[in-house]
Motif scaffolding. Structure first.
Motif, PDB file in Angstrom:
ATOM      1  N   HIS A 171       6.773   5.779   1.845  1.00  0.00           N
ATOM      2  CA  HIS A 171       7.891   6.240   1.788  1.00  0.00           C
ATOM      3  C   HIS A 171       8.705   4.759   1.823  1.00  0.00           C
ATOM      4  CE1 HIS A 171      11.489   8.558   3.253  1.00  0.00           C
ATOM      5  NE2 HIS A 171      11.836   7.338   4.009  1.00  0.00           N
ATOM      6  N   GLU A 172       8.639   3.905   2.453  1.00  0.00           N
ATOM      7  CA  GLU A 172       9.328   2.798   2.315  1.00  0.00           C
ATOM      8  C   GLU A 172       9.425   2.042   1.138  1.00  0.00           C
ATOM      9  OE1 GLU A 172      11.749   1.627   4.628  1.00  0.00           O
ATOM     10  OE2 GLU A 172      11.114   3.414   5.477  1.00  0.00           O
ATOM     11  N   LEU A 173       8.251   1.916   0.500  1.00  0.00           N
ATOM     12  CA  LEU A 173       8.177   1.345  -0.946  1.00  0.00           C
ATOM     13  C   LEU A 173       8.878   2.146  -1.948  1.00  0.00           C
ATOM     14  CD1 LEU A 173       4.478   0.080  -0.908  1.00  0.00           C
ATOM     15  CD2 LEU A 173       6.615  -1.294  -0.476  1.00  0.00           C
ATOM     16  N   HIS A 211       9.939  12.386  -1.955  1.00  0.00           N
ATOM     17  CA  HIS A 211       9.318  12.813  -3.068  1.00  0.00           C
ATOM     18  C   HIS A 211       8.064  11.756  -3.678  1.00  0.00           C
ATOM     19  CE1 HIS A 211       8.474  15.237  -6.767  1.00  0.00           C
ATOM     20  NE2 HIS A 211       8.981  14.180  -7.271  1.00  0.00           N
ATOM     21  N   VAL A 212       8.842  10.622  -3.920  1.00  0.00           N
ATOM     22  CA  VAL A 212       8.052   9.598  -4.891  1.00  0.00           C
ATOM     23  C   VAL A 212       7.052   9.056  -3.955  1.00  0.00           C
ATOM     24  CG1 VAL A 212       8.383   7.249  -5.812  1.00  0.00           C
ATOM     25  CG2 VAL A 212      10.300   8.888  -6.191  1.00  0.00           C
ATOM     26  N   GLY A 213       7.320   9.050  -2.777  1.00  0.00           N
ATOM     27  CA  GLY A 213       6.390   8.402  -1.678  1.00  0.00           C
ATOM     28  C   GLY A 213       5.269   9.176  -1.576  1.00  0.00           C
ATOM     29  N   LEU A 214       5.227  10.384  -1.556  1.00  0.00           N
ATOM     30  CA  LEU A 214       4.051  11.680  -1.350  1.00  0.00           C
ATOM     31  C   LEU A 214       3.143  11.332  -2.755  1.00  0.00           C
ATOM     32  CD1 LEU A 214       3.053  13.474   0.433  1.00  0.00           C
ATOM     33  CD2 LEU A 214       4.362  15.339  -0.781  1.00  0.00           C
ATOM     34  N   ASN A 215       4.030  11.271  -3.982  1.00  0.00           N
ATOM     35  CA  ASN A 215       3.032  11.053  -5.145  1.00  0.00           C
ATOM     36  C   ASN A 215       2.357  10.004  -5.072  1.00  0.00           C
ATOM     37  OD1 ASN A 215       4.651  13.512  -6.048  1.00  0.00           O
ATOM     38  ND2 ASN A 215       5.935  12.585  -7.260  1.00  0.00           N
ATOM     39  N   SER A 216       2.707   8.892  -4.633  1.00  0.00           N
ATOM     40  CA  SER A 216       1.932   7.520  -4.552  1.00  0.00           C
ATOM     41  C   SER A 216       0.805   7.650  -3.426  1.00  0.00           C
ATOM     42  CB  SER A 216       3.083   6.433  -4.263  1.00  0.00           C
ATOM     43  OG  SER A 216       3.588   6.468  -3.191  1.00  0.00           O
TER      44      SER A 216
END
Length: 478
Positions: free
Chosen positions: A126-128, A201-206
């Motif tokens: 999430h942070e990244l 959204h982006v963090g969950l994907n990664s």
């Protein structure tokens, strides 16, 4: 290698996250865009200030573990515009934050609070995502006109809060910062709901792409919400104050996860290293009586070797040395070839004045894990006490290679070199100790002495490098 001395105010991370970039932003941002070079400069300057003022964990067993989790998450984020650099802050708050330039900081309180590696990785992902999506930088760019402030004034406000550890002084520090920067900065103290949704959204994907169980992300947020209703002092999740709408975001994440392939939810973590890291953090950094209560509540028949180690470290902190020694001997009887168990037993015997016992254990630990900075650090100190300066210097130099900006390592290396007769080297490293603890006047004193002692071309080059390091630190934030 360092002790926790104060609790950082809950808002500190948020303040630093936006204040330092604002200070460093250039006047040419009027209508312009920040480049990746600008972001890297912001991140580098912030990192230098933070390392000088905070209790950074120097135990490579802990920091290497966190770095490996971060690196694994990054594999799910390719391409990433920055080389990601992680660090661990010795602080009980449940917190983590990332800044422009790809720097991410994990608090020991967060590491201690999670149950699985996927949960820790969820916060990191999430942070990244906030960094890769340029949420902070976008806010700075939208200001159109950034007021350039006095670095000294800005840091004075921050450090006032840090030194106080909360209360009126911390509020005064916050007021100084806000008063200098005005309403524009105040508006940037929190991520927006849109920022959070995109980072989720982006963090969950990664997280999924890196092979972790996606349930780790909402589970960590649930842990934070649960802690919110308990003691609101050292354990208060300051993360919640800077990341709004957590409850709604948990619902969003669970809805997304429910539509994922079943095999994603069946992924299992190997939490062995996490538990070992948690034992170190609990025993060293939690209040000693609280840590001991944790092990007292466990049946000793269920203890792992690291539980005995953790109990031993805690008892040593409480000055119950006989009981501590019994715990370490039990750990060694169960795992005499475990590098971490051997190292911690060696450190105990060093601290309790049993040099012969400590020497064998620390030598064994450093052979089994040649990159263990703590084992080498205490081995070098033990050798220095025995006036074995050559070996002590070699081992402390290895530690310096592993943790190059740790002021305490430079201090001990400087003392070892000075006692061995290398007065130039002693002054050089004592200067670096002062540089990395931001005592620049003291650094200049040692620089002057080193310069007077420099004879060879190599020594003169080292003096110039030191001068550059002092100058760079003096320019941070300007």
């Amino acid at each position: 290698m360092r002790r926790v001395t104060a609790i950082v105010p809950a808002l500190l991370a948020a303040l630093m996250l936006v204040v330092v970039p604002a200070v460093n932003a250039r006047a040419d941002l009027l209508g312009g865009k920040m480049t990746l070079r600008d972001e890297n400069k912001m991140g580098h300057d912030f990192d230098q200030i933070l390392r000088a003022q905070q209790n950074m964990v120097g135990d490579t067993y802990i920091t290497d573990y966190v770095a490996e989790v971060v690196a694994r998450v990054v594999t799910g984020k390719r391409p990433m515009p920055f080389h990601v650099k992680s660090a661990v802050i010795a602080n009980p708050l449940i917190n983590a934050f990332a800044i422009p330039g790809g720097y991410i900081y994990i608090f020991t309180g967060l590491i201690q609070s999670v149950d699985t590696e996927s949960q820790l990785a969820g916060v990191i992902a999430h942070e990244l995502a906030h960094v890769s999506q340029r949420h902070v930088v976008s806010r700075i760019e939208k200001q159109k006109k950034v007021t350039l402030l006095s670095t000294a004034g800005m840091l004075a406000g921050l450090l006032l809060g840090i030194a106080a550890g909360g209360g009126n002084a911390a509020q005064a520090g916050q007021a100084l910062v806000i008063g200098s920067q005005g309403a524009a900065t105040a508006a940037m103290l929190h991520y927006s709901q849109d920022d959070e949704r995109e980072a989720d959204h982006v963090g969950l994907n990664s997280l999924v792409a890196a092979g972790y169980n996606p349930e780790g992300m909402p589970q960590t947020f649930e842990i934070m919400l649960k802690n919110k209703w308990y003691d609101n002092s050292s354990s208060m999740p300051s993360y919640l104050s800077t990341h709004p709408g957590t409850a709604e975001r948990i619902t969003y994440l669970n809805d997304r996860i429910a539509r994922m392939p079943k095999e994603f939810l069946e992924r299992k973590d190997d939490n062995t290293r996490l538990k070992r890291v948690q034992a170190l953090i609990r025993s060293r950094m939690s209040p000693a009586n609280t840590a001991l209560a944790y092990w007292d509540d466990m049946k000793q028949s269920d203890y792992t070797p690291m539980d005995w180690v953790g109990r031993g470290i805690t008892l040593e902190r409480l000055k119950r040395l006989d009981e501590a020694q019994t715990a370490f001997e039990k750990a060694l009887s169960l795992a005499k070839d475990d590098p971490l168990v051997v190292r911690e037993a060696g450190i105990f015997y060093f601290k309790s004045g049993q040099a012969d016992r400590a020497l064998g254990l620390l030598q064994k630990a450093s052979i089994m894990n040649k990159d263990d900075a703590m084992a080498l650090f205490y081995l070098a100190r033990l050798q220095a006490e025995a006036k074995q300066y050559g070996e002590a210097a070699r081992n402390m130099r290895k530690v310096n290679e592993l943790v190059p900006e740790d002021w305490e390592v430079h201090h001990h290396l400087g003392m070892i070199l000075g006692e061995s007769g290398d007065v130039f080297g002693g002054n050089l490293h004592l200067a670096y100790a002062a540089v990395y603890s931001m005592r620049l006047d003291k650094a200049r004193e040692y620089l002057k002495r080193a310069n007077e002692l420099a004879q060879t071309q190599e020594q003169k080059d080292q003096v110039r490098e030191l001068e550059d390091a002092i100058q760079a630190r003096a320019q941070i934030g300007k």
